[in-house]
Design an enzyme around this catalytic site. Structure first.
Site, PDB file in Angstrom:
ATOM      1  N   LYS A 195      53.066 -58.139  67.659  1.00  0.00           N
ATOM      2  CA  LYS A 195      54.126 -57.027  68.205  1.00  0.00           C
ATOM      3  C   LYS A 195      53.696 -55.822  67.414  1.00  0.00           C
ATOM      4  CE  LYS A 195      58.853 -55.763  68.611  1.00  0.00           C
ATOM      5  NZ  LYS A 195      60.150 -56.057  68.276  1.00  0.00           N
ATOM      6  N   GLU A 211      47.856 -62.088  58.644  1.00  0.00           N
ATOM      7  CA  GLU A 211      47.219 -63.125  59.037  1.00  0.00           C
ATOM      8  C   GLU A 211      46.356 -63.051  60.244  1.00  0.00           C
ATOM      9  OE1 GLU A 211      50.374 -62.856  57.911  1.00  0.00           O
ATOM     10  OE2 GLU A 211      51.173 -64.523  56.897  1.00  0.00           O
ATOM     11  N   GLY A 263      60.429 -60.625  68.262  1.00  0.00           N
ATOM     12  CA  GLY A 263      59.289 -61.549  68.285  1.00  0.00           C
ATOM     13  C   GLY A 263      59.598 -63.118  68.541  1.00  0.00           C
ATOM     14  N   ARG A 264      60.797 -63.441  67.949  1.00  0.00           N
ATOM     15  CA  ARG A 264      60.920 -64.912  68.137  1.00  0.00           C
ATOM     16  C   ARG A 264      61.496 -65.221  69.527  1.00  0.00           C
ATOM     17  NH1 ARG A 264      63.447 -62.484  64.257  1.00  0.00           N
ATOM     18  NH2 ARG A 264      65.900 -62.352  64.255  1.00  0.00           N
ATOM     19  N   GLU A 315      65.203 -67.686  61.367  1.00  0.00           N
ATOM     20  CA  GLU A 315      65.062 -66.409  61.095  1.00  0.00           C
ATOM     21  C   GLU A 315      65.980 -65.183  61.729  1.00  0.00           C
ATOM     22  OE1 GLU A 315      60.519 -64.697  60.646  1.00  0.00           O
ATOM     23  OE2 GLU A 315      61.493 -63.882  62.766  1.00  0.00           O
ATOM     24  N   HIS A 330      60.892 -93.619  61.514  1.00  0.00           N
ATOM     25  CA  HIS A 330      60.160 -94.213  60.477  1.00  0.00           C
ATOM     26  C   HIS A 330      59.974 -93.286  59.239  1.00  0.00           C
ATOM     27  CE1 HIS A 330      59.519 -97.766  63.065  1.00  0.00           C
ATOM     28  NE2 HIS A 330      59.473 -96.885  63.980  1.00  0.00           N
ATOM     29  N   LYS A 369      55.940 -60.501  51.615  1.00  0.00           N
ATOM     30  CA  LYS A 369      54.645 -60.014  52.209  1.00  0.00           C
ATOM     31  C   LYS A 369      54.019 -58.635  51.130  1.00  0.00           C
ATOM     32  CE  LYS A 369      55.700 -60.262  57.097  1.00  0.00           C
ATOM     33  NZ  LYS A 369      56.267 -59.329  58.345  1.00  0.00           N
TER      34      LYS A 369
END
Ligand code: F6P
Length: 523
Positions: free
Chosen positions: A204, A210, A265-266, A351, A383, A493
């Site tokens: 965005k 990254e 974004g999410r 978030e 498990h 960041k």
């Protein structure tokens, strides 16, 4: 009237109600119609909340709290494009991405629906071209592999949906790269051929380290193979709200798909961020995902609060978090295809609502906000951490998610899988007393919700995702926080940028020592 929820009469009434301990087994014994009273269904999505520690009076008080917190007004403001993300002065309109063509939704007095529709047409065209082997790379070879590069909201949604719905052999092999750890992109590139691979850079902001680092590595990989001054623009597509930055990166304007600041974004998988979904599974599947989400939107907008799935889930979550003091929520899909759903929800929920400052900028001191959300596909989780769910010192409410009709023909597997889902919910509720051996004692009385989908298809998955989206929005309203910013991710960041640029002025002694250790070893 104060916006602190604890000052509301409805909150205080709930506090009083929470003083009386409830036993789920007794509640069922006393009320033979408890299951039908505390369950609801919508178009093949069934929600059972009868194993939650609530009674009709508690539920009514929770609904009263929702009303007193203006959930309906705030929901309507969101759908209408009100500036509800007030810390960033933005509308919150992921729901506009799934409205019918002829709708009118205005942002800054401009109808945004035509732009959305135009982008959808471009997504349809590109995905069809790729899936019919008509998209060619720089050397004229057909593109066979698509690598989606993005992180967080620009990765988790499309990755989760693709994993959930990809049951057939597809014409395009789809890959996802997110981590800055080069092992991620290295492993992916090893499986691809530079002549036949297309990269979709999803960001965005088009400023996420990254994503840009991985995109640069991908570009060098293609350019080195094809030849230094050769045009490789066909191998790169961008999805971004920052068109200038994408152009500066070298992406052709025609290859840039827009995003808008009113899509967080999410919450963005419904936009061009979902391009990998359309390419990987076909545009019809993407459309059907949008339709499913739209069905949940309409339900959320129109059903009365007491019969409203997202509101019910949100308010039960509030009851567990703020009145029964559960610090966690486990999301447990009994579906291998939904194995990424818990990590997708971690971002969506934590978030959004991992905040401790209220809408007025005041520190929240007297109530808790989002619980820690975690999970794993059943039966694998059984498990692993279920020991703690059954006998640990914390009560952890669980959301069990099951699919009635499988996508495969192995009925025996599916019967066993659903048998486990039912058994776990029952075991948590009923427990098992062992007088002789305390180690074998199960206290039971642990709450859970069960969600059953008729089928795990695009439509029902769209409904399920939108259900959680709206649940999170409602909880944000109750907690009087802004669910749609994420300043909490910025500090790390900033500090990473300092370390990378060798600015050690503010490094604490421990971090300084760790830095020296790493760099001594690397020499
Ligand atoms: O760091 C968190 C975050 O800002 C998320 O909110 C977002 O989804 C992700 O980074 C990726 O951001 P972008 O799409 O701008 O690359």
């Amino acid at each position: 009237m104060s916006n602190n929820p604890t000052h509301k009469k409805e909150w205080q009434d709930l506090e009083k109600l929470s003083k009386t301990p409830l036993n789920l087994n007794d509640l069922f014994a006393k009320n033979p119609s408890r299951f039908s009273e505390f369950s609801i269904s919508l178009e093949g999505l069934f929600l059972d909340y009868s194993k939650q520690k609530i009674t009709q009076p508690i539920l009514q008080n929770l609904i009263d709290l929702a009303k007193a917190s203006d959930v309906e007004e705030k929901r309507d403001a969101m759908f209408a494009g009100g500036i509800i993300n007030h810390t960033e002065q933005r509308a919150v309109l992921h729901t506009a991405l799934r409205v019918p063509k002829d709708s009118i939704i205005e942002v800054d007095r401009k109808n945004i629906v035509p732009e959305i529709q135009e982008t959808l047409s471009r997504i349809e065209k590109l995905s069809n071209t790729l899936r019919t082997q008509k998209y060619l790379g720089a050397t004229g070879k057909v593109i066979t592999d698509v690598v989606s590069i993005g992180i967080g909201g620009s990765d988790l949604g499309p990755r989760m949906v693709y994993e959930a719905l990809n049951n057939d052999k597809q014409p395009i092999a789809l890959h996802f790269v997110s981590n800055i750890d080069a092992d991620d992109i290295e492993k992916t590139l090893q499986r691809c051929n530079p002549e036949t691979t297309l990269f979709i850079v999803i960001s965005k902001s088009f400023g996420t380290q990254e994503t840009l680092t991985n995109a640069l590595t991908a570009r060098a990989w293609v350019q080195n193979f094809i030849g230094k001054n050769k045009d490789i623009s066909n191998h790169f597509i961008a999805v971004s709200a920052n068109i200038n930055a994408a152009q500066k990166f070298g992406i052709k304007t025609d290859n840039i798909y827009p995003l808008w600041d009113w899509v967080n974004g999410r919450f963005s998988l419904w936009s061009a961020v979902g391009l990998p979904i359309a390419i990987g599974l076909g545009f019809d599947e993407f459309s059907s995902l949008l339709d499913g989400a739209r069905a949940m939107d309409i339900h959320f907008q129109t059903a009365s609060l007491k019969k409203n799935m997202p509101v019910l889930m949100a308010m039960i979550g509030i009851w567990n978090r703020n009145f029964l003091h559960s610090a966690n929520l486990a999301v447990l899909p009994y579906s291998q295809n939904l194995s990424l759903f818990p990590s997708y929800l971690q971002q969506l929920d934590m978030e959004s609502n991992g905040k401790s400052v209220d809408n007025a900028g005041q520190e929240i001191k007297d109530y808790m906000t989002a619980p820690v959300l975690f999970g794993e596909a059943g039966t694998n989780g059984q498990h692993s951490f279920y020991q703690l769910l059954h006998q640990g010192s914390e009560t952890i409410p669980c959301d069990f998610i099951g699919v009635i009709e499988p996508n495969h023909t192995h009925k025996n597997h599916h019967d066993m899988l659903l048998g486990h889902l039912l058994a776990q919910g029952q075991a948590m509720m009923k427990g098992k007393a062992s007088i002789q051996n305390a180690h074998k004692n199960f206290t039971g009385n642990k709450p859970c919700t069960t969600i059953l989908l008729d089928k795990l298809d695009a439509y029902h998955l769209g409904m399920l995702i939108a259900l959680y989206e709206h649940k999170i929005m409602v909880q944000g309203v109750i907690w009087n926080i802004n669910s749609f910013d994420q300043f909490g991710v910025e500090l790390g960041k900033e500090m990473a940028a300092n370390i990378e640029s060798h600015n050690f002025d503010n490094l604490d002694p421990s971090t300084k020592a760790l830095y020296s250790l790493i760099h001594k070893q690397q020499k």
